[in-house]
Write a protein that holds these residues in place. Structure first.
Motif: not given
Length: 436
Positions: A375-389
């Motif tokens: 579960a970590l990597w999918a959640l972390w990917g969304r977290h990083v994507g939201a920060r970049l956005q």
């Protein structure tokens, strides 16, 4: 027969909404593997923790910034649902302070260490900790608590720029905003401007002399002070990789014998009469070699699983065993053991664990509990994507979507300036430090 009294569940309490709090998962797994039912009172809706096979129950926590009375009320509701006494483990400072103050009220529904109710608040408060260290003769960065914006500016000049600025009770800083609990201040004007935000921060501003980071300078000590005051489990560790680099939380840590750090930790807890789990942060002065106590966290540190000895004992297990009147097994330390947080140090996690004489443990991935790691990597990917956005939107002058997750606050000292500067203390025998 189990060493543990498995009739007594554990309740993990956290109001901090960080979905990537790997210390919570470490506690869930440590006690769950021992056969203890583990209830989590924390916001795990978007956290890998909720996927662990060792979670017995999830309960709605009080909101961030909840009063101690609200936290106690939430715990009474959880106790009514569990309907048997439980070992209570606060996982952040705000909860540790609230629980200690409400100890009498929470008993007998919860088992807690017996210590003065104001002690966790004293050591967790950054301004109070400076006074505690002064009274004990423990090295600590020179600290000034200004009474106004002009005095804050003068204090910055007196300490020698740059200086570390902290809010004394960082758990009161509103989440998701621009205000950080710890920053490196590079001008007197910046110190004065920061002081004017004290009402927003919810606690006093303090300024500390800055001790630059460097190789082999950042250390921590995790331990459990039992009913007699003896420090059990845990040990000294060295931060080998941080996020952000040189100033942030531990991304890779190594169990490293250090008699000086251990002696300091044992002396501080003994003289204070502290009982329970604790996590201390130290920074070694590159000039004098002295270890400065920077933080005293009255709860488990996120990387506490680093210190699992040959008997499987860690600070969380020691707490459960001691409070249920069970003997603690005598294990041997495992120096060289390494702890890696995969989302903060992915390359370190991917490398073979050569040279880790005591073994290596990953924060999220485990063979007997695979779901959180997946579960970590999918959640972390969304977290990083939201920060970049969010950064892109701010760069265009727009406000990010209100539904985007708030940026995680790094509660650590700012990075070092181009040239290290320690300044000169009013007391020549004292060198200077900042928080790591």
């Amino acid at each position: 027969m189990s060493l543990f009294d498995t009739r007594v569940p554990a309740v993990l309490l956290r109001t901090d909404r960080n979905p990537f709090h790997h210390g919570t998962l470490g506690a869930v797994r440590s006690l769950g593997r021992a056969g203890v039912d583990v209830h989590v009172v924390a916001d795990c809706a978007h956290s890998p923790v909720r996927a662990s096979r060792y979670v017995t129950g999830l309960h709605t926590p009080p909101p961030p910034g909840a009063s101690p009375e609200d936290i106690a009320a939430a715990l009474r509701r959880v106790a009514a649902r569990i309907a048997r006494p439980a070992v209570l483990i606060p996982m952040d400072d705000a909860c540790a302070v609230a629980v200690a103050r409400a100890r009498t009220e929470l008993a007998p529904a919860y088992l807690l260490p017996d210590q003065p109710g104001d002690l966790p608040a004293r050591v967790a408060d950054k301004a109070e900790l400076a006074a505690v260290c002064a009274s004990l003769g423990v090295p600590h960065p020179e600290t000034l608590v200004p009474d106004g914006a002009a005095e804050a500016a003068r204090a910055a000049w007196r300490l020698g720029l740059p200086v570390v600025a902290k809010w004394s009770r960082p758990w009161l800083v509103p989440p998701g905003g621009r205000l950080r609990s710890t920053v490196l201040v590079r001008s007197a004007r910046e110190a004065g401007e920061l002081y004017r935000r004290a009402e927003e921060a919810g606690s006093r501003l303090l300024l500390q002399a800055f001790l630059p980071p460097g190789a082999d300078r950042d250390w921590f000590f995790h331990g459990y002070a039992d009913r007699s005051g003896a420090v059990r489990a845990g040990g000294p560790g060295r931060k080998t990789r941080a996020r952000p680099r040189g100033a942030g939380l531990t991304a890779v840590g190594r169990w490293t014998p250090n008699p000086r750090v251990q002696a300091l930790a044992e002396r501080v807890t003994a003289e204070l009469g502290y009982r329970g789990v604790f996590d201390l942060d130290f920074r070694r002065c590159g000039t004098t070699g002295r270890y400065h106590l920077l933080d005293f966290n009255p709860r488990p540190g996120a990387q506490f699983r680093l210190f699992a000895d040959t008997a499987g004992l860690d600070v969380v297990r020691a707490l459960h065993l001691d409070l249920t009147r069970r003997p603690l097994p005598e294990g041997a330390p495992r120096p060289g053991r390494v702890f890696v947080v995969e989302n903060y140090a992915p390359l370190s996690a991917l490398r073979p664990a050569r040279g880790a004489r005591g073994g290596r443990e990953l924060a999220w991935h485990a063979r007997d509990d695979r779901a959180p790691g997946r579960a970590l990597w999918a959640l972390w990917g969304r977290h990083v994507g939201a920060r970049l956005q969010g950064r892109a939107l701010r760069g265009r002058g727009a406000r990010p979507d209100a539904e985007a997750p708030a940026r995680a606050r790094v509660v650590r000292q700012g990075s070092a300036p181009a040239a290290d500067r320690t300044g000169v203390s009013d007391r020549p025998e004292e060198d200077r430090a900042g928080r790591h």
